[in-house]
Write an enzyme that holds these catalytic residues in place. Sequence first.
Site, mmCIF file in Angstrom:
data_model
loop_
_atom_site.group_PDB
_atom_site.id
_atom_site.type_symbol
_atom_site.label_atom_id
_atom_site.label_comp_id
_atom_site.label_asym_id
_atom_site.label_seq_id
_atom_site.Cartn_x
_atom_site.Cartn_y
_atom_site.Cartn_z
ATOM 1 C CB SER A 66 -0.915 -0.417 1.113
ATOM 2 O OG SER A 66 -2.010 0.573 1.200
ATOM 3 C CG ASP A 288 -3.612 3.407 -1.198
ATOM 4 O OD1 ASP A 288 -3.630 3.560 -2.042
ATOM 5 O OD2 ASP A 288 -3.263 2.757 0.107
ATOM 6 C CG ASP A 290 -3.140 -0.572 -2.237
ATOM 7 O OD1 ASP A 290 -3.606 0.351 -1.595
ATOM 8 O OD2 ASP A 290 -3.245 -1.780 -1.567
ATOM 9 C CG ASP A 292 -6.821 0.342 -0.513
ATOM 10 O OD1 ASP A 292 -5.469 1.198 0.084
ATOM 11 O OD2 ASP A 292 -6.631 -0.598 0.383
ATOM 12 N NE ARG A 509 -5.507 3.258 17.582
ATOM 13 C CZ ARG A 509 -5.389 2.236 16.024
ATOM 14 N NH1 ARG A 509 -4.422 3.716 15.475
ATOM 15 N NH2 ARG A 509 -5.331 1.367 15.574
ATOM 16 C CB SER A 511 0.435 1.794 15.764
ATOM 17 O OG SER A 511 -0.253 1.571 14.052
HETATM 18 C C1 LIG Z 1 -4.300 6.452 12.091
HETATM 19 C C2 LIG Z 1 -4.582 6.014 10.713
HETATM 20 O O1 LIG Z 1 -4.597 6.441 10.009
HETATM 21 N N1 LIG Z 1 -4.258 4.791 11.478
HETATM 22 C C3 LIG Z 1 -4.543 3.946 10.277
HETATM 23 C C4 LIG Z 1 -3.193 2.515 9.858
HETATM 24 O O2 LIG Z 1 -3.523 2.287 11.388
HETATM 25 P P1 LIG Z 1 -3.696 1.730 12.864
HETATM 26 O O3 LIG Z 1 -3.436 0.999 13.405
HETATM 27 O O4 LIG Z 1 -3.920 3.263 13.280
HETATM 28 O O5 LIG Z 1 -1.534 1.853 12.269
HETATM 29 O O6 LIG Z 1 -3.273 1.855 9.132
HETATM 30 C C5 LIG Z 1 -4.352 1.127 8.474
HETATM 31 C C6 LIG Z 1 -4.224 -0.035 7.618
HETATM 32 O O7 LIG Z 1 -3.467 0.912 6.538
HETATM 33 C C7 LIG Z 1 -5.650 1.884 8.926
HETATM 34 O O8 LIG Z 1 -6.165 1.320 8.598
HETATM 35 C C8 LIG Z 1 -5.777 3.427 9.947
HETATM 36 O O9 LIG Z 1 -6.307 4.045 9.269
HETATM 37 MG MG LIG Z 2 -4.038 1.060 0.224
#
Ligand SMILES: CC(=O)N[C@H]1[C@@H](OP(=O)(O)O)O[C@H](CO)[C@@H](O)[C@@H]1O
Ligand SMILES: [Mg+2]
Length: 545
Positions: A66, A288, A290, A292, A509, A511
């Site tokens: 991605s 982005d 890929d 999506d 939170r 990630s």
């Molecule tokens: C704040 C943020 O943009 N978080 C992103 C990121 O997730 P995190 O769990 O926050 O790392 O990557 C995910 C997968 O691509 C996407 O779904 C999400 O929106």
């Molecule tokens: Mg993507």
Amino acid sequence: MASQHPIAAASAKFPKPADRTFQYGTAGFRMKAAILDSVVYRAGLLAALRSRKLNGQIIGVMITASHNPPDDNGVKLVDPMGEMLEGTWEAYATILANAPSDQALVEAYDKFTLDMKIDSAIKPRVIFARDTRASGPRLVTALVAALEASGTEYTDYKLLTTPQLHYITRCLNTKGTTYEYGEPNEQGYYEKLSAAFRAAMGTKKFNGSVTVDCANGVGGPKLRELIKYLPSPTEGGLEIKVVNDDVVEPERLNHQISYQCGADFVKTNQRAPPSSHSTPLARCASLDGDADRIMYYFVDSDNSFHLLDGDRIATLAALYIGDLARNAGLGEKLKVGVVQTAYANGASTAYITQDLKLPVVCTPTGVKHLHHAATKFDVGVYFEANGHGTVLFSDVALKRINKYEPQSPAQSSALDVLRALTALINQTVGDALSDLLLVEIILAHKSWGPKEWDLTYTDLPNRLGRIEVADRNIFKTTDAERKLESPPGVQVQIDALVGKYKNGRSFARASGTEDAVRVYAEAATKGEADELAAKVADVVKRAGG
Ligand SMILES: CC(=O)N[C@H]1[C@@H](OP(=O)(O)O)O[C@H](CO)[C@@H](O)[C@@H]1O
Ligand SMILES: [Mg+2]
């Protein structure tokens, strides 16, 4: 050893790095491509098991990372209806990926077969595709080895966007049914989108062009292909200017420094890629790697930059589809709802509930959660703020829309557009190309430029930061990630800080994709949002060590 199990024998060519632990996360497995071979091999085995478990329905495998840098890669599985892999199977993927030896892998594979009562007589079927990364073909070798070792029938769809693979997976699994989704190939995808686009457009003409930055990823060639199927600007069609579509040099992909492109660049830097040559009030969008995910933006007459993110696309779609349903005479019969995460700007949530008077549901981060919640509405609009999302029409909604007899010419024309949108919008997963056409159709029908769109509400100033801590897993959330239940006492401190700011809101939170804790804050002014974010970050640092 002549008697070695074929799965173990092939696995020996893709040994697992001993010092690594892998996890199937929010977006599948994703990491440096150099250490991904064993993971892809094992993901291929899981796809075979999943297909067998589902009586030979076709499972998709996408090789992509991605928006990550070019030397990363990843792999994710697609379920038969084009959805993301069912949650419980993510744990199985993780177990296979971490089996310490070829023999342990075979044992885990056999144990799943036994425990899940998988019938080994069923022939598994898998399709796969990849994005433009240089490591893609090598990883395909590992995938194919797994499919052959597990006796799987497979088709290589070569280069596709992630949503195209989701689309084809659903088409194949619905072929010959009453809910057939489309022709199961790339051309079928373009034909479906372009027919729906023409129908939705009707006699409307487009005003001005849209410039699309393709992140030098797979979206570039695929958008160029799609354009061939769309009505040309001379026929009153949309003029799409494609920039950053160089896939000959894969290192340009998502490049933030030299080539400055992609949805993530735009979001992080809050400015347009230089190659978009954006003139005041011209519509611009970035995909982005890929395709999506999509972000819109424009520069105003005073050269200020305005981002039109996923929240904006969600509100625009909810507004327009709600109007269409009412104008078609279906207002009472179609319950439209919006699904967001805690990262949605508070002003967008207020606009949806107070102005559009539509229900909003908040889910944890990750498209699968939003998608699931959106299926609960007749028309479920879901977007993450970062531009990943779509609109889902339930079976009941589709029946109502398709069967309804319009009572007036006005109802009839609204109904035509609504029906076209049900085909234009990708029902499997967020799709940047489909979302691009959706936004353009809506703006054309409303005779809006990006400025009118931007004026629907004013974003609250906000700040998103990331903090590295010793162990992010101690940060456990509740209430759709908006509150911390552990470490104990931390949420009380955050609440106390938030209480001091007008329109203050903040949460922390862990990630799911990076080894960090994210802190989000918004408040009445930019200065206060930054300050609140910094103070909450301090609380997190103290708690996280
Ligand atoms: C704040 C943020 O943009 N978080 C992103 C990121 O997730 P995190 O769990 O926050 O790392 O990557 C995910 C997968 O691509 C996407 O779904 C999400 O929106
Ligand atoms: Mg993507």
